[in-house]
Design a protein around this motif. Structure first.
Motif, short mmCIF file in Angstrom:
data_model
loop_
_atom_site.label_atom_id
_atom_site.label_comp_id
_atom_site.label_asym_id
_atom_site.label_seq_id
_atom_site.Cartn_x
_atom_site.Cartn_y
_atom_site.Cartn_z
N TYR A 274 48.15 27.33 38.24
CA TYR A 274 47.77 27.49 39.44
C TYR A 274 47.78 29.41 39.71
O TYR A 274 47.26 29.44 40.50
N LYS A 275 48.82 29.75 38.98
CA LYS A 275 48.74 31.11 39.36
C LYS A 275 47.17 32.09 38.87
O LYS A 275 46.50 33.01 39.27
N VAL A 276 46.97 31.49 37.56
CA VAL A 276 45.41 32.18 36.91
C VAL A 276 44.26 32.14 37.81
O VAL A 276 43.95 33.39 38.52
N ALA A 277 44.33 30.58 38.48
CA ALA A 277 43.89 30.46 39.83
C ALA A 277 43.70 31.14 40.85
O ALA A 277 42.88 31.55 41.51
N LYS A 278 45.06 31.08 41.16
CA LYS A 278 45.14 31.94 42.35
C LYS A 278 44.59 33.53 42.31
O LYS A 278 43.92 34.28 43.30
N THR A 279 44.59 33.83 40.92
CA THR A 279 44.86 35.64 40.72
C THR A 279 42.77 35.61 40.75
O THR A 279 41.93 36.41 41.55
N PHE A 280 42.20 34.60 40.38
CA PHE A 280 41.25 34.61 39.69
C PHE A 280 39.45 34.60 41.61
O PHE A 280 39.68 35.82 41.79
N VAL A 281 40.67 33.28 42.37
CA VAL A 281 39.97 33.85 43.59
C VAL A 281 40.04 34.64 44.33
O VAL A 281 39.37 34.94 44.97
N ASP A 282 40.83 35.52 43.88
CA ASP A 282 41.22 37.03 44.73
C ASP A 282 40.74 37.67 44.38
O ASP A 282 40.12 38.63 45.30
N GLU B 178 33.47 36.66 36.49
CA GLU B 178 34.71 36.46 36.40
C GLU B 178 35.44 35.51 35.53
O GLU B 178 36.59 35.46 34.80
N LEU B 179 34.20 34.59 35.46
CA LEU B 179 35.33 33.29 34.60
C LEU B 179 34.89 33.82 32.65
O LEU B 179 36.10 33.71 32.40
N ALA B 180 33.79 34.48 32.89
CA ALA B 180 33.85 35.28 31.47
C ALA B 180 34.75 35.74 31.00
O ALA B 180 35.52 36.53 30.03
N GLU B 181 34.82 36.56 32.17
CA GLU B 181 36.89 37.85 32.21
C GLU B 181 37.78 37.08 31.80
O GLU B 181 38.67 36.95 30.83
N LEU B 182 37.73 35.40 32.58
CA LEU B 182 39.22 35.51 31.97
C LEU B 182 39.31 34.57 31.62
O LEU B 182 40.30 34.71 30.44
N MET B 183 37.88 34.37 30.59
CA MET B 183 38.11 34.39 28.49
C MET B 183 38.15 34.75 28.08
O MET B 183 38.00 34.35 26.43
N GLY B 184 38.65 36.19 27.97
CA GLY B 184 38.41 37.14 27.12
C GLY B 184 37.41 38.36 27.39
O GLY B 184 37.53 39.39 26.48
N GLY B 185 36.17 38.38 27.95
CA GLY B 185 34.90 38.55 28.21
C GLY B 185 34.19 38.78 26.97
O GLY B 185 32.80 38.48 26.99
N ASP B 186 34.48 39.35 25.94
CA ASP B 186 33.58 39.30 24.30
C ASP B 186 33.98 38.44 22.94
O ASP B 186 34.68 37.43 23.35
N ALA B 187 33.30 38.03 23.04
CA ALA B 187 34.02 37.20 21.66
C ALA B 187 34.74 37.60 20.44
O ALA B 187 34.48 39.14 20.43
N ALA B 188 35.27 37.26 19.67
CA ALA B 188 36.58 38.12 19.05
C ALA B 188 36.81 37.58 17.69
O ALA B 188 36.12 36.23 17.43
N GLU B 189 35.77 38.80 16.88
CA GLU B 189 35.87 38.49 15.34
C GLU B 189 36.91 38.19 14.82
O GLU B 189 37.83 38.29 14.98
N LEU B 190 36.72 36.61 13.30
CA LEU B 190 37.61 37.29 12.07
C LEU B 190 38.42 38.74 11.66
O LEU B 190 36.77 38.95 11.76
N LYS B 191 39.13 38.94 11.31
CA LYS B 191 39.14 40.13 10.88
C LYS B 191 39.52 39.95 9.13
O LYS B 191 41.31 39.58 9.55
N LEU B 192 38.92 40.10 8.65
CA LEU B 192 39.83 38.88 6.68
C LEU B 192 39.14 40.65 6.39
O LEU B 192 37.89 41.15 5.66
N GLN B 193 40.39 41.55 5.74
CA GLN B 193 40.25 42.74 5.61
C GLN B 193 40.54 42.38 4.16
O GLN B 193 40.96 43.49 3.20
N GLY B 194 41.55 41.75 3.88
CA GLY B 194 42.56 41.63 2.41
C GLY B 194 41.43 41.34 1.19
O GLY B 194 40.70 40.92 1.70
#
Length: 455
Positions: A45-53, A81-97
């Motif tokens: 609910y709080k996420v939805a309210k902030t979104f529409v505001d 705003e939906l795209a931003e709510l879900m993170g904006g950009d795709a997040a890649e795996l960080k495989l460095q080991g």
């Protein structure tokens, strides 16, 4: 996926349809309906309210161009705003080991074992990695065997230790094995655990501290809705995981988890599972998901999936056969099998803009090609290579052998002939241009130079 939410949002935007300009009154009315749609989709609910505001604030601060209707502007604002709510950009795996270590966590029944196999398959095929799966679910009966069955499907080895219940010891031994045999990614499948089970939570916390993974992923069933978000928060407080995996997104999900989880746990959704097949895994792209929620399709993801099945050498071979009018049922069967590898058929169709809404109430079975395949496989090798041999008696035999009727066989052959003639018309310079365009397009296009007969 998200069909109910898409319908509700579409109805919300209709409030602005025909309005000459954006006003505080019509925006408030529209966004009140949007907020209701989000909460009914199990969004926090709080996420939805902030979104529409946020959307309201941006809408009221904009001067609408004459060429842009208020409804169109609202769709654009909600999309961004939906795209931003879900993170904006795709997040890649960080495989460095060396090797890189990925630790799976989550509740019982969330799909960790299946997803571990899907991820290993994706890393092997797309990134040319050499993964090792590790069986650290030592409690659930047949869990190790399930992982081995999954691994066998994708040709990836599994490290397990019969009788050993010490998961830290098993994981450390697996990492030593990976170093010795040059595996560059270690994926550790763990037992499902309840957040309230202190002993099990302590165990996975010890496991994480012992192996120091490059990535800790929290796997959650998206069909559990808001409960998934609450569980993610509890796990994150203990494990501080790096990303979320939403499984079963092809099911009857309301979408609340996908839209709320990023805000609540401040960790990105990295992958989504969209079916049972080992290829049914997608990198999570917030903007593309927003497109799909708003009924705009997702043509980029469709093209990327097609590119995975595109074989340039095979396309050149087919081009030569088409030019000589030698495209046969063997080639056609190969094209069908490539399409099937791309994933759930209804999910694929819904990626085409405008199609998702049109087929929302249509049941597209993944076995839709079954009748066509049965007919082709009932032909002799000589008949598949030389369709002109298919006289009446042969067609009757094929119908009997495939469990279909003569009308189905005749229809397939007729449409195959029409398709072959059509393909012959677009060979030569046009086909070369098409192939060059496919190679340079982002993601490419599939090597399927023909239509699909309607059965």
């Amino acid at each position: 996926m998200f069909e109910n939410l898409s319908d509700r949002l579409e109805r919300s935007f209709k409030i602005l349809k025909g309005e000459g300009k954006i006003t505080e009154i019509n925006v408030a009315e529209t966004l009140k309906d949007v907020r209701r749609a989000l909460t009914e989709a199990d969004v926090n609910y709080k996420v939805a309210k902030t979104f529409v505001d946020t959307v309201k604030k941006k809408a009221m601060g904009m001067n609408v161009l004459t060429a842009v209707k208020p409804g169109q502007l609202m769709v654009k604002l909600v999309h961004d705003e939906l795209a931003e709510l879900m993170g904006g950009d795709a997040a890649e795996l960080k495989l460095q080991g060396r090797p890189s270590i990925i630790l799976m966590s989550g509740l019982q029944g969330s799909g960790k074992t299946t997803f571990s196999g899907k991820l290993a398959n994706m890393l092997k095929k797309k990134q040319h990695k050499n993964p090792l799966l590790v069986a650290c679910d030592v409690y659930r009966p047949a869990a190790i065997q399930q992982l081995k069955v999954v691994a066998e499907q994708i040709g990836v080895p599994v490290y397990s230790e019969d009788g050993n219940k010490n998961v830290v010891e098993i994981a450390n031994n697996a990492i030593k094995e990976a170093k010795a045999k040059s595996y560059d990614v270690v994926i550790i499948d763990t037992a499902g655990r309840l957040a309230v089970d202190e002993e099990m939570m302590d165990e996975i916390e010890r496991l994480k501290n012992a192996v120091n993974p490059d990535e800790t992923l929290f796997v959650v069933d998206s069909m559990t809705g808001q409960d998934a978000v609450n569980t993610a928060k509890t796990f994150n407080d203990r494990l501080d995981f790096d990303g979320v995996v939403l499984t079963k997104l092809d099911g009857d999900t309301r979408g609340g988890a996908a839209l709320s989880i990023r805000t609540v746990v401040t960790k990105p959704i990295k992958f989504v599972g969209t079916g049972e097949k080992m290829e049914a895994i997608d990198v999570f792209h917030p903007s593309r998901m927003a497109d799909r929620i708003l009924g705009m399709g997702d043509i980029v993801s469709l093209v990327e999936r097609a590119q995975e099945q595109f074989d340039e050498e095979e396309a050149k071979r087919l081009q030569k056969k088409i030019q000589k009018n030698k495209f046969d049922f063997n080639d056609f069967l190969g094209q069908i099998q490539q399409i099937k590898k791309m994933g759930n058929l209804k999910d694929l169709a819904s990626m085409i803009p405008g199609v998702g809404k049109a087929i929302k109430d249509v049941d597209i079975d993944d076995n839709a090609f079954k009748g066509i395949e049965a007919i082709i496989l009932s032909m002799t090798p000589k008949e598949r290579t030389n369709p002109e041999l298919l006289n009446t008696s042969r067609r009757q035999r094929i119908a009997k052998g495939s469990g279909t009727n003569i009308q189905d066989v005749n229809r397939l052959i007729k449409q195959f002939d029409q398709t072959r003639k059509m393909m012959k018309m677009v060979t030569g310079s046009k086909m070369t241009q098409m192939m060059n365009a496919m190679k340079h397009m982002k993601g490419g296009m599939p090597g399927m130079p023909g239509g699909m007969p309607k059965m």
